[in-house]
Design an enzyme around this catalytic site. Structure first.
Site, PDB file in Angstrom:
ATOM      1  N   TYR A 178      59.410  72.555  58.431  1.00  0.00           N
ATOM      2  CA  TYR A 178      60.614  73.201  57.969  1.00  0.00           C
ATOM      3  C   TYR A 178      61.509  73.843  59.120  1.00  0.00           C
ATOM      4  O   TYR A 178      62.672  73.472  59.279  1.00  0.00           O
ATOM      5  CB  TYR A 178      60.625  73.830  56.577  1.00  0.00           C
ATOM      6  CG  TYR A 178      61.807  74.273  56.134  1.00  0.00           C
ATOM      7  CD1 TYR A 178      62.580  73.666  55.492  1.00  0.00           C
ATOM      8  CD2 TYR A 178      62.298  75.582  56.101  1.00  0.00           C
ATOM      9  CE1 TYR A 178      63.680  74.068  54.708  1.00  0.00           C
ATOM     10  CE2 TYR A 178      63.446  76.025  55.487  1.00  0.00           C
ATOM     11  CZ  TYR A 178      64.316  75.314  54.969  1.00  0.00           C
ATOM     12  OH  TYR A 178      65.360  75.649  54.431  1.00  0.00           O
ATOM     13  N   ASN A 183      66.227  84.032  52.238  1.00  0.00           N
ATOM     14  CA  ASN A 183      65.845  83.944  50.819  1.00  0.00           C
ATOM     15  C   ASN A 183      66.747  84.173  49.739  1.00  0.00           C
ATOM     16  O   ASN A 183      66.707  85.510  49.161  1.00  0.00           O
ATOM     17  CB  ASN A 183      64.626  85.223  50.721  1.00  0.00           C
ATOM     18  CG  ASN A 183      63.159  84.940  51.821  1.00  0.00           C
ATOM     19  OD1 ASN A 183      62.828  83.945  51.327  1.00  0.00           O
ATOM     20  ND2 ASN A 183      63.110  85.904  52.592  1.00  0.00           N
ATOM     21  N   GLU A 185      59.821  76.335  43.672  1.00  0.00           N
ATOM     22  CA  GLU A 185      60.489  77.697  43.296  1.00  0.00           C
ATOM     23  C   GLU A 185      60.138  78.846  44.483  1.00  0.00           C
ATOM     24  O   GLU A 185      59.005  78.736  44.960  1.00  0.00           O
ATOM     25  CB  GLU A 185      60.170  78.359  42.022  1.00  0.00           C
ATOM     26  CG  GLU A 185      58.498  78.763  41.933  1.00  0.00           C
ATOM     27  CD  GLU A 185      57.859  77.570  41.337  1.00  0.00           C
ATOM     28  OE1 GLU A 185      56.669  77.770  40.884  1.00  0.00           O
ATOM     29  OE2 GLU A 185      58.284  76.265  41.565  1.00  0.00           O
ATOM     30  N   ALA A 232      59.757  83.154  45.656  1.00  0.00           N
ATOM     31  CA  ALA A 232      59.176  84.229  44.948  1.00  0.00           C
ATOM     32  C   ALA A 232      59.965  84.877  43.866  1.00  0.00           C
ATOM     33  O   ALA A 232      59.317  84.923  42.842  1.00  0.00           O
ATOM     34  CB  ALA A 232      59.099  85.287  46.052  1.00  0.00           C
ATOM     35  N   GLN A 235      52.803  91.658  51.422  1.00  0.00           N
ATOM     36  CA  GLN A 235      53.837  90.829  52.530  1.00  0.00           C
ATOM     37  C   GLN A 235      55.149  90.977  51.984  1.00  0.00           C
ATOM     38  O   GLN A 235      55.614  91.348  50.680  1.00  0.00           O
ATOM     39  CB  GLN A 235      53.751  89.170  52.469  1.00  0.00           C
ATOM     40  CG  GLN A 235      54.018  88.605  51.118  1.00  0.00           C
ATOM     41  CD  GLN A 235      52.664  88.565  50.116  1.00  0.00           C
ATOM     42  OE1 GLN A 235      51.810  89.392  50.058  1.00  0.00           O
ATOM     43  NE2 GLN A 235      52.448  87.460  49.381  1.00  0.00           N
ATOM     44  N   ARG A 279      59.883  90.724  52.341  1.00  0.00           N
ATOM     45  CA  ARG A 279      60.915  89.890  52.552  1.00  0.00           C
ATOM     46  C   ARG A 279      62.222  90.894  52.190  1.00  0.00           C
ATOM     47  O   ARG A 279      62.127  91.865  51.531  1.00  0.00           O
ATOM     48  CB  ARG A 279      60.824  88.731  51.671  1.00  0.00           C
ATOM     49  CG  ARG A 279      59.537  87.895  51.911  1.00  0.00           C
ATOM     50  CD  ARG A 279      59.774  87.139  53.134  1.00  0.00           C
ATOM     51  NE  ARG A 279      58.754  86.083  53.191  1.00  0.00           N
ATOM     52  CZ  ARG A 279      57.430  86.428  53.791  1.00  0.00           C
ATOM     53  NH1 ARG A 279      57.274  87.683  54.375  1.00  0.00           N
ATOM     54  NH2 ARG A 279      56.590  85.510  53.936  1.00  0.00           N
TER      55      ARG A 279
END
Length: 328
Positions: A151, A180, A193, A195, A222, A224
């Site tokens: 991607y 995101n 989908e 997160a 993690q 983001r």
């Protein structure tokens, strides 16, 4: 329904961001052509005021049809999803280069005034994203190149094509790297989908069924940043209309861990759930955040909708859909 000139073409219009963009453009009184490969019944939003067409933009012929008489192109079409999808469908993600290439050629041939390409934070090298306390990514961090396999490589390659179509053919290309994006009227189940929607769905399902736990991919540490879709739509149009032609980050600098994201959604829902961590599930990079220095300095822009406010709107929409799914 329209004259010889169409103000804006939105590819991927049946998708999440595309649907919101079409709606906003129509509300401004613009004429819009909306294109997607999906059956109309599968579009997240469909507006009667737009020229809606189902076309496979991997073919040159379809791209010629789509770009005919268009002033501005917003090229959002892509075969993509959340981390679970892009880690397991690298070839499908890279095949989006067909849509990207053919749309650029069609736009050049139609002499469109502006061509916007939606790139991604997945263009950034993974070795800059190994720490949950990540240093925010600035635009120059895309090079030396080692993006997300599949991607990310397609996105970075198409960024280069946009650059060279501007340099060689005079096509006014603009690129934003989305970080995101989330919100209502998008994918919340089925494997594609991201997160925020996935967590909203899991919490809503637990609340409606009385379950006491939810599964979390990875250890939840993690990190983001997440940008609400309304900010994405406004930022996209701002970047497209400006004279600056280099890629620019479009995202929030509000860093949050997945565990913190779950806690916010639990608070919105009024529940507390036991977390079952799946360390074998796809997790993506350890940490990623957007350095917004360039977009703030160039445009004076920053997201207007906080994570909490955006998640409240998103959870309400997802909850309604999960309730319908469960028949309760």
């Amino acid at each position: 329904m329209m004259g010889s000139s169409v103000d804006a073409l939105v590819t991927g219009a049946g998708g999440f961001i595309g649907g919101h963009l079409v709606q906003d453009l129509l509300q401004q009184g613009l004429t819009v052509r909306a294109i997607d490969i999906k059956p109309f019944s599968d579009w997240y939003q469909i507006k009667s005021m737009s020229d809606n067409q189902r076309l496979d933009l991997s073919t040159m012929e379809a791209c010629r049809t789509a770009a005919k008489g268009v002033r501005w192109v917003y090229n959002l079409a892509a075969d993509m999803g959340g981390m679970g999808f892009i880690e397991n469908n690298k070839a499908l993600c890279m095949l989006t280069v067909l849509e990207s290439t053919h749309m650029l050629l069609a736009a050049r041939n139609e002499q469109v005034e502006r061509f916007f390409y939606s790139s991604s934070a997945c263009v950034y090298a993974a070795d800059k994203q190994t720490d949950m306390h990540v240093t925010a990514l600035k635009e120059s961090d895309a090079y030396p190149a080692m993006p997300e396999d599949g991607y990310g490589w397609e996105k970075l390659f198409t960024e280069r094509m946009c650059r060279h179509f501007l340099e060689d053919f005079g096509l006014e290309t603009r690129v934003a790297r989305y970080h995101n994006v989330y919100g209502p009227h998008g994918t919340y189940k089925g494997g594609r989908e991201k997160a925020p929607a996935a967590i909203c769905r899991k919490v809503a399902h637990a609340k409606l069924t009385g379950e006491k736990s939810i599964p979390i991919w990875g250890d939840g540490e993690q990190t983001r940043s997440f940008m609400y879709v309304d900010d994405c739509v406004q930022g996209t149009q701002m970047v497209t209309g400006d004279e600056f032609s280099e890629p620019v980050n479009l995202g929030s600098a509000e860093l949050v861990s997945i565990n913190e994201l779950v806690s916010i959604v639990e608070d919105i829902a009024g529940v507390r759930l036991r977390r079952e961590y799946d360390l074998s599930a796809p997790q993506g990079v350890r940490g990623r955040n957007s350095d917004n220095s360039l977009i703030q300095n160039r445009y004076g822009w920053q997201p207007s909708i906080s994570l909490r406010e955006g998640l409240e709107r998103t959870y309400a929409w997802v909850y309604g859909n999960v309730r319908k799914d469960l028949g309760v």
